[in-house]
Design a protein around this motif. Structure first.
Motif, PDB file in Angstrom:
ATOM      1  N   PRO A 381      -7.243  -5.329   1.474  1.00  0.00           N
ATOM      2  CA  PRO A 381      -6.509  -4.056   1.354  1.00  0.00           C
ATOM      3  C   PRO A 381      -7.274  -3.011   0.549  1.00  0.00           C
ATOM      4  CG  PRO A 381      -5.322  -5.860   0.255  1.00  0.00           C
ATOM      5  CD  PRO A 381      -6.612  -6.424   0.726  1.00  0.00           C
ATOM      6  N   GLU A 382      -7.190  -1.757   1.055  1.00  0.00           N
ATOM      7  CA  GLU A 382      -7.940  -0.658   0.418  1.00  0.00           C
ATOM      8  C   GLU A 382      -7.029   0.422  -0.125  1.00  0.00           C
ATOM      9  OE1 GLU A 382     -10.598   1.019   3.298  1.00  0.00           O
ATOM     10  OE2 GLU A 382     -11.391  -0.947   3.812  1.00  0.00           O
ATOM     11  N   GLU A 383      -5.789   0.429   0.369  1.00  0.00           N
ATOM     12  CA  GLU A 383      -4.914   1.557   0.100  1.00  0.00           C
ATOM     13  C   GLU A 383      -3.475   1.074  -0.041  1.00  0.00           C
ATOM     14  OE1 GLU A 383      -5.543   4.232   3.417  1.00  0.00           O
ATOM     15  OE2 GLU A 383      -3.992   5.520   2.556  1.00  0.00           O
ATOM     16  N   TYR A 384      -2.687   1.769  -0.882  1.00  0.00           N
ATOM     17  CA  TYR A 384      -1.272   1.425  -1.041  1.00  0.00           C
ATOM     18  C   TYR A 384      -0.445   2.671  -0.759  1.00  0.00           C
ATOM     19  CZ  TYR A 384       3.095   0.293  -3.425  1.00  0.00           C
ATOM     20  OH  TYR A 384       4.414   0.091  -3.723  1.00  0.00           O
ATOM     21  N   LYS A 385       0.575   2.521   0.124  1.00  0.00           N
ATOM     22  CA  LYS A 385       1.429   3.676   0.445  1.00  0.00           C
ATOM     23  C   LYS A 385       2.860   3.203   0.630  1.00  0.00           C
ATOM     24  CE  LYS A 385      -1.223   7.112   2.933  1.00  0.00           C
ATOM     25  NZ  LYS A 385      -1.669   7.366   4.289  1.00  0.00           N
ATOM     26  N   ASN A 386       3.769   3.701  -0.181  1.00  0.00           N
ATOM     27  CA  ASN A 386       5.208   3.414  -0.046  1.00  0.00           C
ATOM     28  C   ASN A 386       5.532   1.938   0.176  1.00  0.00           C
ATOM     29  OD1 ASN A 386       5.393   6.234  -0.068  1.00  0.00           O
ATOM     30  ND2 ASN A 386       5.174   6.281   2.166  1.00  0.00           N
ATOM     31  N   GLY A 387       5.004   1.075  -0.643  1.00  0.00           N
ATOM     32  CA  GLY A 387       5.343  -0.351  -0.536  1.00  0.00           C
ATOM     33  C   GLY A 387       4.486  -1.126   0.450  1.00  0.00           C
ATOM     34  N   PHE A 388       3.563  -0.422   1.124  1.00  0.00           N
ATOM     35  CA  PHE A 388       2.698  -1.099   2.104  1.00  0.00           C
ATOM     36  C   PHE A 388       1.235  -1.042   1.684  1.00  0.00           C
ATOM     37  CE2 PHE A 388       6.423  -0.234   4.640  1.00  0.00           C
ATOM     38  CZ  PHE A 388       6.539  -1.390   5.410  1.00  0.00           C
ATOM     39  N   LEU A 389       0.539  -2.120   2.013  1.00  0.00           N
ATOM     40  CA  LEU A 389      -0.919  -2.144   1.805  1.00  0.00           C
ATOM     41  C   LEU A 389      -1.592  -1.931   3.159  1.00  0.00           C
ATOM     42  CD1 LEU A 389      -1.099  -5.144  -0.635  1.00  0.00           C
ATOM     43  CD2 LEU A 389      -1.922  -2.846  -1.146  1.00  0.00           C
ATOM     44  N   ILE A 390      -2.710  -1.217   3.135  1.00  0.00           N
ATOM     45  CA  ILE A 390      -3.462  -0.973   4.372  1.00  0.00           C
ATOM     46  C   ILE A 390      -4.905  -1.371   4.123  1.00  0.00           C
ATOM     47  CG2 ILE A 390      -4.162   0.767   6.083  1.00  0.00           C
ATOM     48  CD1 ILE A 390      -1.631   2.362   4.839  1.00  0.00           C
ATOM     49  N   GLY A 391      -5.442  -2.166   5.033  1.00  0.00           N
ATOM     50  CA  GLY A 391      -6.838  -2.596   4.865  1.00  0.00           C
ATOM     51  C   GLY A 391      -7.417  -3.039   6.193  1.00  0.00           C
ATOM     52  N   LYS A 392      -8.582  -3.671   6.112  1.00  0.00           N
ATOM     53  CA  LYS A 392      -9.242  -4.142   7.333  1.00  0.00           C
ATOM     54  C   LYS A 392      -9.331  -5.662   7.309  1.00  0.00           C
ATOM     55  CE  LYS A 392     -10.768  -0.062   8.932  1.00  0.00           C
ATOM     56  NZ  LYS A 392     -10.112   0.590  10.028  1.00  0.00           N
ATOM     57  N   LYS A 402       3.464  -5.447   3.906  1.00  0.00           N
ATOM     58  CA  LYS A 402       4.151  -5.192   2.638  1.00  0.00           C
ATOM     59  C   LYS A 402       3.409  -5.861   1.510  1.00  0.00           C
ATOM     60  CE  LYS A 402       8.789  -3.815   2.930  1.00  0.00           C
ATOM     61  NZ  LYS A 402      10.061  -4.047   3.390  1.00  0.00           N
ATOM     62  N   GLY A 403       3.290  -5.189   0.366  1.00  0.00           N
ATOM     63  CA  GLY A 403       2.603  -5.811  -0.759  1.00  0.00           C
ATOM     64  C   GLY A 403       2.509  -4.872  -1.936  1.00  0.00           C
ATOM     65  N   ALA A 419       1.322  -5.882  17.175  1.00  0.00           N
ATOM     66  CA  ALA A 419       0.025  -5.256  17.488  1.00  0.00           C
ATOM     67  C   ALA A 419       0.245  -3.903  18.147  1.00  0.00           C
ATOM     68  CB  ALA A 419      -0.762  -6.165  18.421  1.00  0.00           C
ATOM     69  N   LEU A 420      -0.549  -2.942  17.722  1.00  0.00           N
ATOM     70  CA  LEU A 420      -0.558  -1.602  18.327  1.00  0.00           C
ATOM     71  C   LEU A 420      -1.985  -1.341  18.798  1.00  0.00           C
ATOM     72  CD1 LEU A 420       1.294   0.006  15.325  1.00  0.00           C
ATOM     73  CD2 LEU A 420       2.290  -0.314  17.594  1.00  0.00           C
ATOM     74  N   PRO A 421      -2.224  -0.293  19.604  1.00  0.00           N
ATOM     75  CA  PRO A 421      -3.616  -0.074  20.043  1.00  0.00           C
ATOM     76  C   PRO A 421      -4.570   0.151  18.872  1.00  0.00           C
ATOM     77  CG  PRO A 421      -2.095   1.300  21.295  1.00  0.00           C
ATOM     78  CD  PRO A 421      -1.287   0.657  20.213  1.00  0.00           C
ATOM     79  N   TRP A 422      -4.092   0.844  17.826  1.00  0.00           N
ATOM     80  CA  TRP A 422      -5.023   1.187  16.743  1.00  0.00           C
ATOM     81  C   TRP A 422      -4.848   0.317  15.493  1.00  0.00           C
ATOM     82  CZ3 TRP A 422      -7.401   3.178  20.346  1.00  0.00           C
ATOM     83  CH2 TRP A 422      -6.976   4.263  21.099  1.00  0.00           C
ATOM     84  N   GLY A 423      -4.130  -0.777  15.608  1.00  0.00           N
ATOM     85  CA  GLY A 423      -4.002  -1.627  14.424  1.00  0.00           C
ATOM     86  C   GLY A 423      -2.978  -2.728  14.558  1.00  0.00           C
ATOM     87  N   LEU A 424      -2.836  -3.483  13.464  1.00  0.00           N
ATOM     88  CA  LEU A 424      -1.938  -4.637  13.438  1.00  0.00           C
ATOM     89  C   LEU A 424      -0.969  -4.478  12.267  1.00  0.00           C
ATOM     90  CD1 LEU A 424      -4.829  -7.279  13.566  1.00  0.00           C
ATOM     91  CD2 LEU A 424      -3.434  -6.591  15.528  1.00  0.00           C
ATOM     92  N   THR A 425       0.211  -5.084  12.406  1.00  0.00           N
ATOM     93  CA  THR A 425       1.095  -5.140  11.238  1.00  0.00           C
ATOM     94  C   THR A 425       1.428  -6.602  10.974  1.00  0.00           C
ATOM     95  OG1 THR A 425       3.007  -4.786  12.680  1.00  0.00           O
ATOM     96  CG2 THR A 425       2.178  -2.871  11.509  1.00  0.00           C
ATOM     97  N   GLY A 426       1.709  -6.881   9.706  1.00  0.00           N
ATOM     98  CA  GLY A 426       1.970  -8.276   9.366  1.00  0.00           C
ATOM     99  C   GLY A 426       2.802  -8.398   8.118  1.00  0.00           C
ATOM    100  N   CYS A 427       2.938  -9.644   7.633  1.00  0.00           N
ATOM    101  CA  CYS A 427       3.703  -9.848   6.414  1.00  0.00           C
ATOM    102  C   CYS A 427       3.057 -10.966   5.586  1.00  0.00           C
ATOM    103  CB  CYS A 427       5.135 -10.216   6.745  1.00  0.00           C
ATOM    104  SG  CYS A 427       5.285 -11.617   7.839  1.00  0.00           S
TER     105      CYS A 427
END
Ligand code: SF4
Length: 427
Positions: A381-392, A402-403, A419-427
């Motif tokens: 994870p590289e970024e945190y926004k509103n309760g969510f982490l975003i990374g590669k 969430k994290g 899964a979306l075309p431009w990314g993934l979501t998980g838990c």
């Protein structure tokens, strides 16, 4: 590359006593590290002229510095509103130069004297990394390829490689200081040869970095399809720290256009290369890593690109099934060979072609991403926004889950739920 250069600039300026200002109108010195690859980036720099005028009314002592990739043509205009114009390769000398009132210096970076005097000495400066957990390490600067649309060889000069010992030292120190991801950078990494031992090519360098102790991911950008050797393919697949992701710029799916772009390969050669890479990953990797994610760069509306030639790119996109693509609508760059060609594909047509490729990409990327659903993968994870982490993840797909923000910069196991075309979501 410019981002990595900025990390060295920060180190030099801080040593000179400068501190980052929180607002532009509080700054005594404004530095712009410019990119010339797209006209839009150059236009943004032109847009600063008015801003500087206004800022000077608050602070008459304000000094402005321009560096980065600057064409001769732009240099002549920028001279009027920047106090300093300095090639990045002169960075070691900035503490002296910035004592002057003004200094505009843009020699031809391909001149023998300039290369002998400055080379890539500035890369010896220890950078102040923006993120200690994800680190960019330049292995070379410049390029000898002269693709007809590209300004890099003119503004960055010829390829100059860094000594492998210096690269290994920087990588080791970064890993000891907590780096989880190492990016080896160069305009054309697979042309790399160590100056002190030319037998050390890029494949060998990659293997050496892979052998450094520590839990880290190893990535690189950008390679050229023209001289991507079998040795490099096998090394990538065998070195387990090298992530299963590759950006392999194709630029066009038509042989005639590739020739006019001076790319040095055919569509068939590109396809064979992708086949070999995929085959070796299947052979040497396990689980999800058996399938390498491949992204590409492509230009639509290159001068003279007919509908039939564009359809060849469409065909290639459908065949290769890229995980991601950076699709650019052609715009002429001053000083390049392509600038002299007639930019005859109308803007509307370029937009249409961009949309066609984007739609194909959406489908292929989504299909690839769906394979991750239900799997547990590691994310940085590289970024945190509103309760969510975003990374590669290792396949360089964007993952949102969430994290807590304290997980930024650490490897985290994530179960993929969608899964979306431009990314993934998980838990
Ligand atoms: Fe530009 Fe890359 Fe071609 Fe070099 S290889 S000229 S950097 S597009």
């Amino acid at each position: 590359m410019n981002k990595s250069d900025s990390e060295r600039i920060v180190e030099v300026l801080e040593k000179m006593g400068y501190q980052e200002a929180s607002k532009e109108n509080e700054a005594d010195l404004i530095l712009v590290n410019m990119c010339s690859v797209r006209q839009s980036a150059v236009d943004r720099v032109y847009g600063l002229a008015q801003k500087f005028k206004k800022l000077r009314t608050f602070n008459p002592k304000l000094r402005t510095v321009l560096t980065g990739c600057i064409s001769k043509r732009d240099f002549l205009k920028f001279k009027n509103f920047f106090d300093f114009i300095l090639p990045i390769k002169t960075l070691n000398f900035w503490p002296e130069i910035l004592k002057k009132e003004k200094f505009h210096f843009l020699p031809d970076q391909r001149e023998k004297n300039f290369i002998e005097k400055f080379g890539c000495q500035y890369l010896k400066i220890k950078p102040k990394y923006e993120k200690n957990f994800s680190v960019f390490i330049p292995i070379s600067t410049g390029c000898n390829n002269f693709c007809s649309f590209c300004i890099v060889p003119f503004v960055r000069g010829p390829l100059i490689c860094r000594d492998h010992k210096e690269i290994l030292k920087e990588a080791k120190e970064a890993i000891e200081n907590g780096a989880k991801e190492i990016w080896l950078l160069g305009q054309n990494v697979n042309d790399y040869h160590s100056p002190s031992d030319p037998s050390i090519n890029f494949a060998k360098l990659l293997k050496m970095v892979n052998e450094i102790d520590g839990d880290f991911w190893l990535r690189f950008t950008s390679p050229h399809p023209k001289n991507f050797s079998d040795e490099l393919i096998e090394t990538m697949a065998k070195c387990q720290k090298v992530t299963p992701y590759l950006n392999l710029p194709v630029q066009s799916g038509d042989d005639e256009i590739l020739k006019r772009m001076n790319r040095g390969y055919t569509v068939k050669e590109y396809k064979n290369l992708v086949k070999k890479i995929r085959k070796d990953f299947k052979k040497y990797r396990k689980g999800l890593e058996k399938e390498i994610a491949i992204s590409t760069d492509v230009i639509v509306g290159f001068p003279g690109e007919t509908e039939r030639q564009f359809q060849n790119t469409v065909k290639l996109f459908k065949e290769i099934k890229f995980d991601m693509a950076y699709i650019a609508q052609y715009s002429p760059r001053p000083g390049t060979v392509a600038e002299k060609m007639k930019d005859d594909v109308p803007k509307k047509e370029k937009e249409k072609r961009w949309k066609v490729l984007t739609e194909i990409l959406k489908e292929t990327a989504l299909k690839k991403n769906k394979k991750f659903i239900g799997k547990e993968i590691v994310v940085l994870p590289e970024e945190y926004k509103n309760g969510f982490l975003i990374g590669k993840c290792r396949h360089y797909k964007t993952v949102k889950f969430k994290g807590e923000s304290n997980l930024i910069g650490n490897f985290v196991k994530v179960k993929i739920t969608n899964a979306l075309p431009w990314g993934l979501t998980g838990c």
